[in-house]
Design a protein around this motif. Structure first.
Motif, PDB file in Angstrom:
ATOM      1  N   MET A  38      -7.365  16.185 -10.186  1.00 29.75           N
ATOM      2  CA  MET A  38      -8.795  15.929 -10.026  1.00 29.75           C
ATOM      3  C   MET A  38      -9.296  16.280  -8.633  1.00 29.75           C
ATOM      4  N   GLY A  39      -8.447  16.886  -7.816  1.00 31.88           N
ATOM      5  CA  GLY A  39      -8.865  17.351  -6.507  1.00 31.88           C
ATOM      6  C   GLY A  39      -8.634  16.398  -5.365  1.00 31.88           C
ATOM      7  N   VAL A  40      -7.896  15.317  -5.595  1.00 31.52           N
ATOM      8  CA  VAL A  40      -7.606  14.365  -4.521  1.00 31.52           C
ATOM      9  C   VAL A  40      -6.568  14.970  -3.585  1.00 31.52           C
ATOM     10  N   ASP A  41      -6.821  14.906  -2.295  1.00 34.23           N
ATOM     11  CA  ASP A  41      -5.880  15.392  -1.288  1.00 34.23           C
ATOM     12  C   ASP A  41      -4.808  14.315  -1.072  1.00 34.23           C
ATOM     13  N   ILE A  42      -3.663  14.460  -1.737  1.00 31.82           N
ATOM     14  CA  ILE A  42      -2.605  13.450  -1.693  1.00 31.82           C
ATOM     15  C   ILE A  42      -2.082  13.259  -0.271  1.00 31.82           C
ATOM     16  N   ASN A  43      -1.956  14.342   0.484  1.00 29.90           N
ATOM     17  CA  ASN A  43      -1.462  14.228   1.856  1.00 29.90           C
ATOM     18  C   ASN A  43      -2.408  13.396   2.715  1.00 29.90           C
ATOM     19  N   LYS A  44      -3.702  13.597   2.529  1.00 31.26           N
ATOM     20  CA  LYS A  44      -4.687  12.819   3.281  1.00 31.26           C
ATOM     21  C   LYS A  44      -4.614  11.351   2.903  1.00 31.26           C
ATOM     22  N   VAL A  45      -4.416  11.078   1.614  1.00 25.25           N
ATOM     23  CA  VAL A  45      -4.301   9.694   1.148  1.00 25.25           C
ATOM     24  C   VAL A  45      -3.064   9.039   1.752  1.00 25.25           C
ATOM     25  N   ASN A  46      -1.943   9.732   1.708  1.00 29.23           N
ATOM     26  CA  ASN A  46      -0.706   9.170   2.274  1.00 29.23           C
ATOM     27  C   ASN A  46      -0.866   8.890   3.769  1.00 29.23           C
ATOM     28  N   MET A  47      -1.497   9.801   4.477  1.00 28.49           N
ATOM     29  CA  MET A  47      -1.691   9.622   5.913  1.00 28.49           C
ATOM     30  C   MET A  47      -2.574   8.405   6.190  1.00 28.49           C
ATOM     31  N   ALA A  48      -3.646   8.255   5.410  1.00 28.77           N
ATOM     32  CA  ALA A  48      -4.541   7.115   5.600  1.00 28.77           C
ATOM     33  C   ALA A  48      -3.830   5.804   5.302  1.00 28.77           C
ATOM     34  N   VAL A  49      -3.032   5.779   4.248  1.00 26.54           N
ATOM     35  CA  VAL A  49      -2.319   4.554   3.870  1.00 26.54           C
ATOM     36  C   VAL A  49      -1.303   4.168   4.938  1.00 26.54           C
ATOM     37  N   GLN A  91      -2.414   4.787  -9.074  1.00 18.40           N
ATOM     38  CA  GLN A  91      -2.323   4.682 -10.531  1.00 18.40           C
ATOM     39  C   GLN A  91      -1.595   5.870 -11.142  1.00 18.40           C
ATOM     40  N   ASP A  92      -1.917   7.095 -10.692  1.00 16.53           N
ATOM     41  CA  ASP A  92      -1.280   8.292 -11.239  1.00 16.53           C
ATOM     42  C   ASP A  92      -1.500   9.431 -10.244  1.00 16.53           C
ATOM     43  N   VAL A 126      10.761  -9.205   1.055  1.00 16.62           N
ATOM     44  CA  VAL A 126      10.882 -10.392   0.197  1.00 16.62           C
ATOM     45  C   VAL A 126       9.515 -10.785  -0.348  1.00 16.62           C
ATOM     46  N   ALA A 127       8.519 -10.849   0.520  1.00 19.40           N
ATOM     47  CA  ALA A 127       7.164 -11.189   0.081  1.00 19.40           C
ATOM     48  C   ALA A 127       6.641 -10.172  -0.925  1.00 19.40           C
ATOM     49  N   LEU A 128       6.966  -8.899  -0.695  1.00 20.54           N
ATOM     50  CA  LEU A 128       6.534  -7.840  -1.602  1.00 20.54           C
ATOM     51  C   LEU A 128       7.179  -7.995  -2.980  1.00 20.54           C
ATOM     52  N   ILE A 129       8.460  -8.318  -3.014  1.00 18.14           N
ATOM     53  CA  ILE A 129       9.156  -8.502  -4.291  1.00 18.14           C
ATOM     54  C   ILE A 129       8.603  -9.709  -5.040  1.00 18.14           C
ATOM     55  N   ILE A 130       8.301 -10.781  -4.318  1.00 15.83           N
ATOM     56  CA  ILE A 130       7.737 -11.965  -4.970  1.00 15.83           C
ATOM     57  C   ILE A 130       6.405 -11.631  -5.630  1.00 15.83           C
ATOM     58  N   GLY A 131       5.576 -10.878  -4.931  1.00 15.84           N
ATOM     59  CA  GLY A 131       4.268 -10.553  -5.464  1.00 15.84           C
ATOM     60  C   GLY A 131       4.284  -9.413  -6.456  1.00 15.84           C
ATOM     61  N   GLY A 132       5.258  -8.495  -6.323  1.00 17.28           N
ATOM     62  CA  GLY A 132       5.317  -7.334  -7.195  1.00 17.28           C
ATOM     63  C   GLY A 132       5.122  -6.057  -6.399  1.00 17.28           C
ATOM     64  N   LEU A 133       6.030  -5.095  -6.556  1.00 19.83           N
ATOM     65  CA  LEU A 133       5.949  -3.846  -5.812  1.00 19.83           C
ATOM     66  C   LEU A 133       4.620  -3.145  -6.067  1.00 19.83           C
ATOM     67  N   LEU A 153       0.824  -1.201   0.000  1.00 18.27           N
ATOM     68  CA  LEU A 153       0.000   0.000   0.000  1.00 18.27           C
ATOM     69  C   LEU A 153       0.867   1.263   0.000  1.00 18.27           C
ATOM     70  N   ILE A 154       1.875   1.279   0.856  1.00 15.82           N
ATOM     71  CA  ILE A 154       2.745   2.450   0.949  1.00 15.82           C
ATOM     72  C   ILE A 154       3.498   2.653  -0.355  1.00 15.82           C
ATOM     73  N   TYR A 155       4.027   1.568  -0.920  1.00 16.36           N
ATOM     74  CA  TYR A 155       4.760   1.717  -2.176  1.00 16.36           C
ATOM     75  C   TYR A 155       3.829   2.178  -3.290  1.00 16.36           C
ATOM     76  N   GLY A 156       2.590   1.685  -3.281  1.00 15.26           N
ATOM     77  CA  GLY A 156       1.664   2.029  -4.338  1.00 15.26           C
ATOM     78  C   GLY A 156       1.369   3.519  -4.406  1.00 15.26           C
ATOM     79  N   VAL A 157       1.207   4.166  -3.248  1.00 20.89           N
ATOM     80  CA  VAL A 157       0.836   5.591  -3.255  1.00 20.89           C
ATOM     81  C   VAL A 157       2.040   6.510  -3.106  1.00 20.89           C
ATOM     82  N   SER A 158       3.133   6.031  -2.500  1.00 18.40           N
ATOM     83  CA  SER A 158       4.279   6.901  -2.226  1.00 18.40           C
ATOM     84  C   SER A 158       5.530   6.530  -3.007  1.00 18.40           C
ATOM     85  N   ASN A 159       5.487   5.392  -3.725  1.00 15.53           N
ATOM     86  CA  ASN A 159       6.674   4.908  -4.448  1.00 15.53           C
ATOM     87  C   ASN A 159       7.867   4.788  -3.498  1.00 15.53           C
ATOM     88  N   LEU A 160       7.592   4.225  -2.313  1.00 16.37           N
ATOM     89  CA  LEU A 160       8.585   4.172  -1.243  1.00 16.37           C
ATOM     90  C   LEU A 160       8.575   2.805  -0.587  1.00 16.37           C
TER      91      LEU A 160
END
Length: 606
Positions: A181-192, A173-174, A228-235, A27-34
């Motif tokens: 489109m008005g999404v509060d990125i900071n709020k999303v990151n905090m929730a994730v 996704q992007d 390791v589990a994350l790499i097996i499944g895909g970042l 989840l964190i990697y998906g929204v923060s690329n981290l």
């Protein structure tokens, strides 16, 4: 057959626990690329919060789980808000390094509050087991499986049917389009971060219940298993993280059945390297998925390095050489130790700062050098004066060969690969009894000597360490000012542009790792002869993080900065010996402050 059934059940149970970790990382990697290297520390906090709730408050299991979720969720919010949000717009590697610093701080705080001693987690479920075929399943097994399934279902519902869940998916996704489109990125990151940390905390509690033991040191292993589990499944792939966790759990369980418990972690890291080399996008992602972008410039903060006149450098070297005349053995011992760490920092500042390959497993080179020199002197009867330089050459060759397949990796994969390789080296040393003497380690390593003259005194050790450090630093400075150094920096700044001009990335990276391996191997070899005893834990992962902190403190790619960073972080804490138990905490805070306020280091980057 009953034993294999039990191993299968154990594999699925452990896989479910890993899934709670890996899903949070995904989840964190998906929204923060981290890749969040502090995730294992949150896992430890969850384990201790659960233990404290049961022990001191006598909470029933549902309330215990709620306490863990609330505390760890709040901790995740704090990590995102205080530790990572200020780094928005910084170099892509900066948040990753920040999570390492946050992990060091959390681990040390847990150890200071609860002590490093292991704790037994009281069992809150019945201890009955039911017979299924030729094996058995216990109440705790069913509980862990149930929590895993319910967590997956709740997370699916959240992402699929809630407005905040839609925002999370859109950001993954992007993020730029979502922001428009008005999404509060900071709020999303905090929730994730809150959701991921809550899942990680529950995972830590379940592990404590399953093994009936928790301790502050288990965070590092937990982080690695989740990755390791994350790499097996895909970042960034949440369903893939679940599948990868189950695969990892079963692989470990069956591996223990065949080879024994000492090989358990080795299977995980071999699987990690195999996935990075042959299927870096993961088993559950498309083969043609876009690979991560290179971390162009890595951690190089644009700055004008501080130029130190040659006469000033010579004066400092002369003063250092005259220090033994003061007659303070303890001061000389600290100085020699800082010089040995400075050799490691020289190696890492070349690889990470000049070439841009951030290595998180650099302590493995110390281990190779220490064992090579110790074995040559003990088992082959080589003179110490020959064993040490040969150990440097062996480390250069072996270290380069181990990391060479990872040269084609980009993004976070490089750091993850070097971390995995470092752990593999440690586990091979532990298990290769015929060569390394296994868990017993190497004892009775001969002291420093040359042509039969004993150089094991504190003064001799100091002068030898200083002399070797000066020679390595001068050679590295010469290399950096040559055509070779300019080629290394070109690869760091823009590997694609460098390749278009005919600069072979793999060859030049190999040369950098070879020289870096030689310097680190010499340091490890001298350390082995000074200590006279080493084992697989002597050069642990914490040394790699300490070396990275030294390099950032001095300035990435800066030779004088590497020596200064090592001296400050090794010698200065000795002036405050009463604060020895806070040392790791200090290192973590220093790393965080540097990344936030002085990323170019004290001497500036080169």
């Amino acid at each position: 057959m009953s034993a294999w059934f039990d191993y299968t059940v154990n594999g699925f149970v452990i896989g479910n626990i890993y899934a709670l970790l890996a899903v949070g990382l995904a989840l964190i990697y998906g929204v923060s690329n981290l890749v969040n290297f502090a995730h294992g520390s949150v896992y430890v906090v969850g384990a201790y919060v659960g233990w404290a709730a049961i022990t001191y408050l006598g909470t029933p299991l549902p309330l215990t789980l709620l306490c863990v979720v609330l505390v760890c969720g709040g901790l995740g919010v704090a990590i995102e808000r205080i530790g990572l949000r200020p780094l928005q717009g910084a170099s892509r590697i900066a948040p990753l390094l920040s999570t390492i610093g946050i992990g060091l701080v959390l681990d040390q705080l847990v150890q200071l509050v609860f002590s490093p001693d292991p704790r037994a987690v009281p069992m809150q479920v019945p201890e009955w087991r039911i017979q299924v075929g030729g094996g058995t399943i216990g109440a705790l097994d069913l509980l862990i499986a149930g929590i895993g399934i319910v967590s997956a279902a709740v997370l699916y519902g959240f992402l699929r049917f809630t407005k905040l869940g839609w925002a999370v998916r859109a950001t993954a996704q992007d993020s730029d389009a979502a922001l428009q489109m008005g999404v509060d990125i900071n709020k999303v990151n905090m929730a994730v971060f809150a959701i991921a940390s809550a899942l990680g905390g529950v995972s830590g509690l379940l592990v404590g219940m399953y093994y009936n033991q928790i301790n502050p040191a288990m965070s590092f292993e937990a982080t690695l298993k989740g990755i390791v589990a994350l790499i097996i499944g895909g970042l960034g792939n949440v369903p893939g993280a679940i599948g990868g966790s189950l695969i990892l759990g079963l692989t470990e369980s069956y591996g223990i059945a065949i080879f024994g418990t000492s090989y358990r972690n080795l299977f995980a890291f071999v699987l990690l390297i195999a996935m990075l080399l042959w299927r870096p996008n993961g088993l559950f992602s498309g083969r043609r998925a876009t690979p991560p972008e290179p971390m162009t410039g890595t951690f190089i903060a644009r700055s004008k390095p501080i130029r130190v006149p040659k006469w000033a450098v010579a004066a400092v070297i002369l003063l250092a050489a005259l220090l033994p005349l003061t007659g303070h053995p303890y001061l000389l011992q600290v100085g020699a130790n800082s010089f040995l760490y400075a050799m490691l920092a020289l190696s890492l500042t070349l690889v990470a700062g000049t070439v841009g390959q951030v290595s998180l497993g650099h302590a493995a080179l110390l281990a190779i050098g220490g064992y090579a020199s110790g074995l040559l002197a003990l088992d082959a009867g080589w003179p110490v004066a020959l064993a040490i330089p040969m150990a440097g050459l062996i480390t250069a060759a072996l270290g380069t060969a181990l990391v060479f397949p990872a040269f084609r990796l980009t993004g976070h994969y490089v750091s993850i690969a070097t971390l995995g390789i470092g752990e593999i080296v440690s586990l091979v040393i532990l298990n290769w009894n015929g060569l390394t003497h296994g868990a017993i380690g190497l004892g009775g390593i001969p002291p420093l000597e040359i042509f039969g003259h004993d150089l094991g005194s504190v003064e001799s050790t100091y002068w030898i360490s200083l002399g070797v450090l000066v020679l390595l630093a001068m050679l590295q400075a010469r290399l950096l000012n040559s055509h070779l150094g300019r080629s290394w920096r070109a690869i760091r700044d823009d590997s694609v542009a460098a390749r278009s001009y005919g600069v072979s990335g793999d060859r030049y990276k190999a040369l950098a790792f070879a020289y870096g391996g030689f310097a680190a191997g010499i340091s490890g070899a001298i350390t082995a002869h000074v200590y006279s005893y080493i084992n697989h834990e002597t050069f642990g992962a914490s040394i790699s993080i300490l070396a990275l902190t030294m390099v950032i403190l001095g300035g990435m790619g800066n030779v004088i900065g590497a020596v200064l960073g090592a001296t400050l972080l090794i010698a200065l804490p000795e002036a405050f010996r009463g604060l020895a138990e806070y040392r790791i905490l200090i290192y973590g805070v220093v790393l965080l402050l540097l990344i936030r306020f002085r990323p170019q280091g004290l001497m500036g980057t080169v």
